[in-house]
Design a protein around this motif. Structure first.
Motif, PDB file in Angstrom:
ATOM      1  N   GLU A  90     -19.267  -6.758  51.790  1.00  0.00           N
ATOM      2  CA  GLU A  90     -20.212  -7.603  51.052  1.00  0.00           C
ATOM      3  C   GLU A  90     -21.616  -7.310  51.557  1.00  0.00           C
ATOM      4  O   GLU A  90     -21.825  -7.116  52.757  1.00  0.00           O
ATOM      5  CB  GLU A  90     -19.872  -9.079  51.285  1.00  0.00           C
ATOM      6  N   CYS A  91     -22.583  -7.286  50.644  1.00  0.00           N
ATOM      7  CA  CYS A  91     -23.990  -7.136  51.011  1.00  0.00           C
ATOM      8  C   CYS A  91     -24.591  -8.534  51.145  1.00  0.00           C
ATOM      9  O   CYS A  91     -24.222  -9.445  50.396  1.00  0.00           O
ATOM     10  CB  CYS A  91     -24.750  -6.356  49.939  1.00  0.00           C
ATOM     11  N   PHE A  92     -25.533  -8.680  52.093  1.00  0.00           N
ATOM     12  CA  PHE A  92     -26.142  -9.981  52.349  1.00  0.00           C
ATOM     13  C   PHE A  92     -27.656  -9.878  52.440  1.00  0.00           C
ATOM     14  O   PHE A  92     -28.195  -8.850  52.836  1.00  0.00           O
ATOM     15  CB  PHE A  92     -25.637 -10.559  53.681  1.00  0.00           C
ATOM     16  N   THR A  93     -28.333 -11.009  52.124  1.00  0.00           N
ATOM     17  CA  THR A  93     -29.775 -11.122  52.338  1.00  0.00           C
ATOM     18  C   THR A  93     -30.007 -11.493  53.804  1.00  0.00           C
ATOM     19  O   THR A  93     -29.068 -11.756  54.552  1.00  0.00           O
ATOM     20  CB  THR A  93     -30.382 -12.234  51.459  1.00  0.00           C
ATOM     21  N   ALA A  94     -31.280 -11.565  54.195  1.00  0.00           N
ATOM     22  CA  ALA A  94     -31.618 -11.979  55.559  1.00  0.00           C
ATOM     23  C   ALA A  94     -31.162 -13.408  55.838  1.00  0.00           C
ATOM     24  O   ALA A  94     -30.915 -13.780  56.982  1.00  0.00           O
ATOM     25  CB  ALA A  94     -33.117 -11.838  55.788  1.00  0.00           C
ATOM     26  N   ALA A  95     -31.031 -14.220  54.785  1.00  0.00           N
ATOM     27  CA  ALA A  95     -30.568 -15.608  54.931  1.00  0.00           C
ATOM     28  C   ALA A  95     -29.048 -15.707  54.791  1.00  0.00           C
ATOM     29  O   ALA A  95     -28.515 -16.792  54.616  1.00  0.00           O
ATOM     30  CB  ALA A  95     -31.255 -16.495  53.893  1.00  0.00           C
ATOM     31  N   PHE A  96     -28.351 -14.571  54.855  1.00  0.00           N
ATOM     32  CA  PHE A  96     -26.883 -14.481  54.752  1.00  0.00           C
ATOM     33  C   PHE A  96     -26.332 -14.942  53.404  1.00  0.00           C
ATOM     34  O   PHE A  96     -25.214 -15.443  53.322  1.00  0.00           O
ATOM     35  CB  PHE A  96     -26.202 -15.232  55.905  1.00  0.00           C
ATOM     36  N   VAL A  97     -27.118 -14.757  52.348  1.00  0.00           N
ATOM     37  CA  VAL A  97     -26.648 -15.056  50.991  1.00  0.00           C
ATOM     38  C   VAL A  97     -25.897 -13.824  50.488  1.00  0.00           C
ATOM     39  O   VAL A  97     -26.450 -12.724  50.478  1.00  0.00           O
ATOM     40  CB  VAL A  97     -27.825 -15.382  50.042  1.00  0.00           C
ATOM     41  N   PRO A  98     -24.625 -13.987  50.077  1.00  0.00           N
ATOM     42  CA  PRO A  98     -23.875 -12.829  49.573  1.00  0.00           C
ATOM     43  C   PRO A  98     -24.466 -12.314  48.270  1.00  0.00           C
ATOM     44  O   PRO A  98     -24.845 -13.098  47.397  1.00  0.00           O
ATOM     45  CB  PRO A  98     -22.462 -13.366  49.374  1.00  0.00           C
ATOM     46  N   GLN A  99     -24.554 -10.974  48.149  1.00  0.00           N
ATOM     47  CA  GLN A  99     -25.177 -10.354  46.991  1.00  0.00           C
ATOM     48  C   GLN A  99     -24.218  -9.464  46.195  1.00  0.00           C
ATOM     49  O   GLN A  99     -24.622  -8.890  45.206  1.00  0.00           O
ATOM     50  CB  GLN A  99     -26.359  -9.483  47.439  1.00  0.00           C
ATOM     51  N   GLY A 100     -23.009  -9.304  46.655  1.00  0.00           N
ATOM     52  CA  GLY A 100     -22.059  -8.449  45.955  1.00  0.00           C
ATOM     53  C   GLY A 100     -21.610  -7.293  46.826  1.00  0.00           C
ATOM     54  O   GLY A 100     -22.169  -7.048  47.894  1.00  0.00           O
ATOM     55  N   PRO A 101     -20.586  -6.589  46.372  1.00  0.00           N
ATOM     56  CA  PRO A 101     -20.047  -5.484  47.167  1.00  0.00           C
ATOM     57  C   PRO A 101     -20.934  -4.239  47.108  1.00  0.00           C
ATOM     58  O   PRO A 101     -21.624  -4.008  46.120  1.00  0.00           O
ATOM     59  CB  PRO A 101     -18.695  -5.202  46.516  1.00  0.00           C
ATOM     60  N   PRO A 102     -20.905  -3.436  48.178  1.00  0.00           N
ATOM     61  CA  PRO A 102     -21.658  -2.183  48.154  1.00  0.00           C
ATOM     62  C   PRO A 102     -20.976  -1.155  47.252  1.00  0.00           C
ATOM     63  O   PRO A 102     -19.800  -1.281  46.928  1.00  0.00           O
ATOM     64  CB  PRO A 102     -21.625  -1.726  49.613  1.00  0.00           C
ATOM     65  N   VAL A 103     -21.743  -0.163  46.876  1.00  0.00           N
ATOM     66  CA  VAL A 103     -21.237   0.961  46.095  1.00  0.00           C
ATOM     67  C   VAL A 103     -21.073   2.124  47.068  1.00  0.00           C
ATOM     68  O   VAL A 103     -22.030   2.517  47.734  1.00  0.00           O
ATOM     69  CB  VAL A 103     -22.213   1.327  44.958  1.00  0.00           C
ATOM     70  N   VAL A 104     -19.851   2.653  47.164  1.00  0.00           N
ATOM     71  CA  VAL A 104     -19.550   3.715  48.120  1.00  0.00           C
ATOM     72  C   VAL A 104     -19.249   5.001  47.374  1.00  0.00           C
ATOM     73  O   VAL A 104     -18.414   5.023  46.476  1.00  0.00           O
ATOM     74  CB  VAL A 104     -18.340   3.339  48.999  1.00  0.00           C
ATOM     75  N   GLN A 105     -19.938   6.072  47.752  1.00  0.00           N
ATOM     76  CA  GLN A 105     -19.680   7.392  47.198  1.00  0.00           C
ATOM     77  C   GLN A 105     -19.270   8.282  48.361  1.00  0.00           C
ATOM     78  O   GLN A 105     -20.109   8.795  49.076  1.00  0.00           O
ATOM     79  CB  GLN A 105     -20.928   7.956  46.529  1.00  0.00           C
ATOM     80  N   ALA A 106     -17.966   8.407  48.559  1.00  0.00           N
ATOM     81  CA  ALA A 106     -17.491   9.174  49.705  1.00  0.00           C
ATOM     82  C   ALA A 106     -16.275   9.993  49.326  1.00  0.00           C
ATOM     83  O   ALA A 106     -15.556   9.664  48.399  1.00  0.00           O
ATOM     84  CB  ALA A 106     -17.142   8.239  50.854  1.00  0.00           C
ATOM     85  N   VAL A 107     -16.078  11.046  50.082  1.00  0.00           N
ATOM     86  CA  VAL A 107     -14.924  11.912  49.902  1.00  0.00           C
ATOM     87  C   VAL A 107     -14.326  12.140  51.275  1.00  0.00           C
ATOM     88  O   VAL A 107     -15.058  12.286  52.253  1.00  0.00           O
ATOM     89  CB  VAL A 107     -15.353  13.261  49.287  1.00  0.00           C
ATOM     90  N   GLN A 108     -13.010  12.185  51.357  1.00  0.00           N
ATOM     91  CA  GLN A 108     -12.373  12.459  52.644  1.00  0.00           C
ATOM     92  C   GLN A 108     -12.769  13.853  53.104  1.00  0.00           C
ATOM     93  O   GLN A 108     -12.783  14.799  52.330  1.00  0.00           O
ATOM     94  CB  GLN A 108     -10.865  12.350  52.534  1.00  0.00           C
ATOM     95  N   ARG A 109     -13.076  13.961  54.363  1.00  0.00           N
ATOM     96  CA  ARG A 109     -13.528  15.215  54.950  1.00  0.00           C
ATOM     97  C   ARG A 109     -12.612  15.631  56.092  1.00  0.00           C
ATOM     98  O   ARG A 109     -11.697  14.935  56.458  1.00  0.00           O
ATOM     99  CB  ARG A 109     -14.948  15.044  55.496  1.00  0.00           C
ATOM    100  N   LYS A 110     -12.913  16.760  56.690  1.00  0.00           N
ATOM    101  CA  LYS A 110     -12.163  17.246  57.843  1.00  0.00           C
ATOM    102  C   LYS A 110     -12.392  16.327  59.029  1.00  0.00           C
ATOM    103  O   LYS A 110     -13.526  16.007  59.369  1.00  0.00           O
ATOM    104  CB  LYS A 110     -12.616  18.670  58.182  1.00  0.00           C
ATOM    105  N   VAL A 111     -11.315  15.891  59.676  1.00  0.00           N
ATOM    106  CA  VAL A 111     -11.403  14.989  60.810  1.00  0.00           C
ATOM    107  C   VAL A 111     -11.139  15.773  62.087  1.00  0.00           C
ATOM    108  O   VAL A 111     -10.191  16.555  62.156  1.00  0.00           O
ATOM    109  CB  VAL A 111     -10.365  13.844  60.674  1.00  0.00           C
ATOM    110  N   THR A 112     -11.999  15.556  63.111  1.00  0.00           N
ATOM    111  CA  THR A 112     -11.809  16.202  64.403  1.00  0.00           C
ATOM    112  C   THR A 112     -11.902  15.169  65.505  1.00  0.00           C
ATOM    113  O   THR A 112     -12.582  14.155  65.371  1.00  0.00           O
ATOM    114  CB  THR A 112     -12.867  17.292  64.648  1.00  0.00           C
ATOM    115  N   LEU A 113     -11.236  15.425  66.609  1.00  0.00           N
ATOM    116  CA  LEU A 113     -11.310  14.572  67.798  1.00  0.00           C
ATOM    117  C   LEU A 113     -12.083  15.304  68.868  1.00  0.00           C
ATOM    118  O   LEU A 113     -11.931  16.513  69.028  1.00  0.00           O
ATOM    119  CB  LEU A 113      -9.902  14.254  68.314  1.00  0.00           C
ATOM    120  N   ARG A 114     -12.883  14.563  69.616  1.00  0.00           N
ATOM    121  CA  ARG A 114     -13.657  15.161  70.720  1.00  0.00           C
ATOM    122  C   ARG A 114     -13.350  14.468  72.003  1.00  0.00           C
ATOM    123  O   ARG A 114     -13.048  13.353  72.084  1.00  0.00           O
ATOM    124  CB  ARG A 114     -15.144  15.085  70.443  1.00  0.00           C
TER     125      ARG A 114
END
Length: 114
Positions: A90-114
């Motif tokens: 959920e996205c929020f204002t500085a006064a913690f008022v909910p504004q709705g869900p974020p929009v995510v544009q992501a793709v699974q990528r190569k995962v590595t451990l260090r």
């Protein structure tokens, strides 16, 4: 582990508030799992929103933060649930008022451990 699926989010994933402001990971230190060279995003990371143009009755009410709900995938990094492009948030204002869900544009990528 439940039937939840989605692509793993890295700290550099393109995320915006519902009004077009850009959300970026504010904290990623201590992460030992990387996706395409950037830390894997977890529910412990803070996200800050900048550039949100949202107004209510001509009064600026910009989104300033994204709060994630840890997913129940059973996949964790250092004991904290990873974030998927399908994770609940959920996205929020500085006064913690909910504004709705974020929009995510992501793709699974190569995962590595260090």
């Amino acid at each position: 582990m439940t039937g939840t699926s989605g692509g793993l989010l890295g700290a550099a994933a393109v995320i915006s508030c519902p009004h077009g402001g850009r959300a970026t990971a504010a904290t990623t230190s201590g992460t030992t799992v990387f996706i395409d060279g950037v830390p894997a995003a977890t529910a412990a990371h803070s996200y800050v929103v900048t550039g949100c143009p949202h107004t209510v009755d001509q009064v600026p009410m910009p989104c300033v933060a994204v709060r994630w709900t840890g997913s129940d995938t059973g996949v964790t990094v250092d004991g904290t649930p990873v974030l998927l492009d399908t994770s609940t948030a959920e996205c929020f204002t500085a006064a913690f008022v909910p504004q709705g869900p974020p929009v995510v544009q992501a793709v699974q990528r190569k995962v590595t451990l260090r």
